[in-house]
Design an enzyme around this catalytic site. Sequence first.
Site, short mmCIF file in Angstrom:
data_model
loop_
_atom_site.label_atom_id
_atom_site.label_comp_id
_atom_site.label_asym_id
_atom_site.label_seq_id
_atom_site.Cartn_x
_atom_site.Cartn_y
_atom_site.Cartn_z
N GLU A 87 38.56 15.33 2.80
CA GLU A 87 38.44 14.56 1.04
C GLU A 87 39.35 15.80 0.23
OE1 GLU A 87 38.80 12.01 0.81
OE2 GLU A 87 37.59 10.69 2.02
N CYS B 107 39.46 16.35 -8.09
CA CYS B 107 40.87 16.29 -7.31
C CYS B 107 41.30 15.53 -7.52
CB CYS B 107 40.25 16.62 -5.92
SG CYS B 107 39.23 14.59 -6.23
#
Length: 505
Positions: free
Chosen positions: A248, A282
């Site tokens: 991720e 993110c």
Amino acid sequence: MRQWQIAAYRLLRNRGWWTFVAERNRTLGRVTMASNNGLQDILDKQRAAFAASRPEPLSLRRDRIKRAMALLTDHADVLNDAMNEDFGNRSPKQSMITDIAGTVNFGKYCLKHLDSWAKRDKRHIQFPLGLLGAKGEVRYEPKGVIGILSPWNFPVNLSFGPLMQVFAAGNRAMIKPSEFTELTSEAMRQLAEKYFAPEELAVVTGGPDVAHEFSSLPFDHLVFTGSTATGRKVMQAAAENLVPVTLELGGKSPVVLGRSADFEKAGERIAMGKMLNAGQICLAPDYLYVPEEREGEAIEGLTKAASAMYPSVLDNDDYASIVTDKHFERLQGLVSDARDKGAEVIEVNPAGEDFSNTNARKMPLTLLRNVTDEMEAMQEEIFGPVLPIKTYGETTEAIDYINRNDRPLGLYYFGSDSDEREQVLDRTISGGVTVNDVVFHVSMEDLPFGGVGPSGIGSYHGAEGFREFSHARSVFHQTKVDVAGLAGLKPPYGEKTDKAIKKLL
């Protein structure tokens, strides 16, 4: 217990009660049990326990998920205080929403769907084998021991969120949290020891050397959340042992503001997503594409919303600090570089505060106009409250720009024009999309979350997450009939063989 002036916590047992006690000047560079060959020893013990206990009932998986949920709810204040101290300032209410409550709720989701996820999947068997009694199925079986390398920006959520589905799939787990949030990492380590046997879950702390050793272990699967650059190194280390990975990562997630958008509402939602956790997300909007004739309106919407949510910044407990001096200086450098190369810098500072004489690592929302690709802010993921703004004449200009760059983790479109929305979605590729908001798709428990290419590999959440941490084992039950003989598949080959080949062509 708030505003600790400490270097770590030690979890002590005192007549049956567990309390965190401050200890000054303690170094967290290593964990005793992880020294020398300690990591491999933990992995070996977990794998041996996994093999010895198979098959485990689903009730045990549920029990582990419930214990993980109890760990978070019973010690939410301790974990929130630790995150606040690690960041310098981080709202406990924000931490409660993003790291504690959201993760616990995801555990509830896993409990609700576990039976259906774990159910054997019957598959079609081609003619005539099915008629003759042959059967096929897929069994979703646990992989074994799964490693989780978690980051600092949401240290609890991104450790225990994946863990919920790791447990749901029947695995054991080892977690290496970030050294940048060392108090939170130490708290998680000690709490894990209270709620789990080391053969079920182990949390190990330490610096980059421990992280490197951790990523080199022969896990049955490895989950990493962090930067693309570090993700490449993790994947390279895992490849030495052919360990499958879920990465991720991040990247530059764009926002496309269509002409049909409500600019005031869009400004509020973009500002909220960009300023949550001071942009250290993110999935935070990394740059904004707006119609060239409405750039001023977009900036006004952002400025108005940011000022309403955060009328001051320096002494505002709701607004997070940048996690370290190094990260703060990097963000300041991005702004200076953009200014030196011709960008207009707009600092949203409604209280007129002086940020030059403080060590609070607080940074207001900073908008960059007239940006170019030569600027560092347009070359790397920002990961902070800095938002470059680009303009377009036609929507295709924004689409082409997005496609010329790495595929992002998230993409955001604002507007009521369904044709334009589908044009943007159909002609771009991203890990996920939120329409008329930002970031939110990651919190939708039934939607898989993951990147594509440089923004990630694999996904979790939804049924896809359960399968990510499971081995899809194909099982074929052959009929008693001599199928190979009837079909001419057994030597010596002859006319039956020729007929069988002809039917297949």
